[in-house]
Design a protein around this motif. Structure first.
Motif, PDB file in Angstrom:
ATOM      1  N   GLY A   1      -2.493  34.727  28.318  1.00 28.84           N
ATOM      2  CA  GLY A   1      -2.928  34.607  29.702  1.00 28.84           C
ATOM      3  C   GLY A   1      -3.211  33.184  30.144  1.00 28.84           C
ATOM      4  O   GLY A   1      -3.194  32.871  31.326  1.00 28.84           O
TER       5      GLY A   1
ATOM      6  N   CYS B   1      -7.847  35.951  36.580  1.00 26.86           N
ATOM      7  CA  CYS B   1      -8.696  37.071  36.161  1.00 26.86           C
ATOM      8  C   CYS B   1     -10.153  36.668  35.956  1.00 26.86           C
ATOM      9  O   CYS B   1     -11.048  37.478  36.165  1.00 26.86           O
ATOM     10  CB  CYS B   1      -8.135  37.709  34.893  1.00 26.86           C
ATOM     11  SG  CYS B   1      -6.622  38.639  35.196  1.00 26.86           S
TER      12      CYS B   1
ATOM     13  N   VAL C   1      -2.714  33.471  34.606  1.00 26.59           N
ATOM     14  CA  VAL C   1      -3.316  34.804  34.701  1.00 26.59           C
ATOM     15  C   VAL C   1      -4.777  34.735  34.246  1.00 26.59           C
ATOM     16  O   VAL C   1      -5.642  35.372  34.841  1.00 26.59           O
ATOM     17  CB  VAL C   1      -2.508  35.812  33.847  1.00 26.59           C
ATOM     18  CG1 VAL C   1      -3.237  37.128  33.707  1.00 26.59           C
ATOM     19  CG2 VAL C   1      -1.122  36.020  34.452  1.00 26.59           C
ATOM     20  N   TYR C   2      -5.039  33.946  33.230  1.00 26.20           N
ATOM     21  CA  TYR C   2      -6.410  33.787  32.740  1.00 26.20           C
ATOM     22  C   TYR C   2      -7.325  33.271  33.847  1.00 26.20           C
ATOM     23  O   TYR C   2      -8.395  33.842  34.094  1.00 26.20           O
ATOM     24  CB  TYR C   2      -6.419  32.819  31.546  1.00 26.20           C
ATOM     25  CG  TYR C   2      -7.800  32.506  31.042  1.00 26.20           C
ATOM     26  CD1 TYR C   2      -8.476  33.381  30.195  1.00 26.20           C
ATOM     27  CD2 TYR C   2      -8.450  31.333  31.419  1.00 26.20           C
ATOM     28  CE1 TYR C   2      -9.750  33.100  29.742  1.00 26.20           C
ATOM     29  CE2 TYR C   2      -9.720  31.044  30.960  1.00 26.20           C
ATOM     30  CZ  TYR C   2     -10.370  31.932  30.127  1.00 26.20           C
ATOM     31  OH  TYR C   2     -11.638  31.649  29.676  1.00 26.20           O
TER      32      TYR C   2
ATOM     33  N   LEU D   1      -5.623  38.030  27.044  1.00 27.52           N
ATOM     34  CA  LEU D   1      -5.951  37.239  28.229  1.00 27.52           C
ATOM     35  C   LEU D   1      -6.284  35.800  27.832  1.00 27.52           C
ATOM     36  O   LEU D   1      -5.860  34.855  28.494  1.00 27.52           O
ATOM     37  CB  LEU D   1      -7.115  37.861  29.000  1.00 27.52           C
ATOM     38  CG  LEU D   1      -7.499  37.168  30.303  1.00 27.52           C
ATOM     39  CD1 LEU D   1      -6.347  37.205  31.296  1.00 27.52           C
ATOM     40  CD2 LEU D   1      -8.728  37.808  30.910  1.00 27.52           C
TER      41      LEU D   1
ATOM     42  N   ASN E   1     -11.363  36.516  39.558  1.00 27.00           N
ATOM     43  CA  ASN E   1     -11.264  37.820  40.224  1.00 27.00           C
ATOM     44  C   ASN E   1     -11.052  38.902  39.166  1.00 27.00           C
ATOM     45  O   ASN E   1      -9.922  39.337  38.939  1.00 27.00           O
ATOM     46  CB  ASN E   1     -10.073  37.841  41.197  1.00 27.00           C
ATOM     47  CG  ASN E   1     -10.143  36.755  42.235  1.00 27.00           C
ATOM     48  OD1 ASN E   1     -10.904  36.839  43.173  1.00 27.00           O
ATOM     49  ND2 ASN E   1      -9.347  35.706  42.057  1.00 27.00           N
ATOM     50  N   PRO E   2     -12.116  39.358  38.506  1.00 28.91           N
ATOM     51  CA  PRO E   2     -11.967  40.336  37.415  1.00 28.91           C
ATOM     52  C   PRO E   2     -11.236  41.614  37.808  1.00 28.91           C
ATOM     53  O   PRO E   2     -10.562  42.234  36.977  1.00 28.91           O
ATOM     54  CB  PRO E   2     -13.406  40.639  37.010  1.00 28.91           C
ATOM     55  CG  PRO E   2     -14.199  39.473  37.471  1.00 28.91           C
ATOM     56  CD  PRO E   2     -13.498  38.956  38.701  1.00 28.91           C
ATOM     57  N   GLU E   3     -11.296  41.996  39.083  1.00 27.71           N
ATOM     58  CA  GLU E   3     -10.622  43.220  39.525  1.00 27.71           C
ATOM     59  C   GLU E   3      -9.101  43.086  39.478  1.00 27.71           C
ATOM     60  O   GLU E   3      -8.383  44.090  39.505  1.00 27.71           O
ATOM     61  CB  GLU E   3     -11.088  43.620  40.929  1.00 27.71           C
ATOM     62  CG  GLU E   3     -10.781  42.625  42.026  1.00 27.71           C
ATOM     63  CD  GLU E   3     -11.790  41.491  42.187  1.00 27.71           C
ATOM     64  OE1 GLU E   3     -11.642  40.740  43.163  1.00 27.71           O
ATOM     65  OE2 GLU E   3     -12.701  41.322  41.369  1.00 27.71           O
ATOM     66  N   VAL E   4      -8.594  41.873  39.365  1.00 29.00           N
ATOM     67  CA  VAL E   4      -7.146  41.655  39.277  1.00 29.00           C
ATOM     68  C   VAL E   4      -6.588  42.294  38.001  1.00 29.00           C
ATOM     69  O   VAL E   4      -5.460  42.764  37.974  1.00 29.00           O
ATOM     70  CB  VAL E   4      -6.809  40.146  39.356  1.00 29.00           C
ATOM     71  CG1 VAL E   4      -5.379  39.859  38.941  1.00 29.00           C
ATOM     72  CG2 VAL E   4      -7.054  39.639  40.777  1.00 29.00           C
ATOM     73  N   MET E   5      -7.401  42.348  36.948  1.00 36.56           N
ATOM     74  CA  MET E   5      -6.970  42.959  35.693  1.00 36.56           C
ATOM     75  C   MET E   5      -6.546  44.407  35.917  1.00 36.56           C
ATOM     76  O   MET E   5      -5.521  44.849  35.401  1.00 36.56           O
ATOM     77  CB  MET E   5      -8.099  42.886  34.668  1.00 36.56           C
ATOM     78  CG  MET E   5      -7.743  43.454  33.322  1.00 36.56           C
ATOM     79  SD  MET E   5      -6.610  42.446  32.377  1.00 36.56           S
ATOM     80  CE  MET E   5      -7.690  41.127  31.926  1.00 36.56           C
TER      81      MET E   5
END
Length: 76
Positions: A43, A15, A11-12, A39, A18-22
């Motif tokens: 993460g 994210c 997940v880290y 994270l 793709n920061p918008e995945v958060m």
């Protein structure tokens, strides 16, 4: 053109790329990942499928939500 997320990655990693995945994850019920430090700790070893299983989120709901946001999920 849809963006591809490799479900074998942490997940880290996802994210960071793709920061918008958060925001999508919070929408799905992964509120804890937004907490300070989560994270960078959990993460780093948690994958989306593992997290979904822990949160009792079906893989179908995970895929459907990401598809609606323009992402394609790449399974192992």
């Amino acid at each position: 053109m849809s963006k591809v997320i490799d479900l074998s990655r942490s997940v880290y990693e996802i994210c960071i790329e793709n920061p918008e995945v958060m925001d999508i994850m919070k929408e799905l019920g992964f509120e804890d990942i937004a907490k300070s430090g989560m994270l960078k700790t959990a993460g780093r070893f948690m994958t989306l499928p593992k997290g979904a299983a822990l949160k009792k989120i079906s893989s179908d709901k995970l895929k459907e939500t990401f598809m609606k946001k323009g992402y394609q999920l790449k399974e192992q």
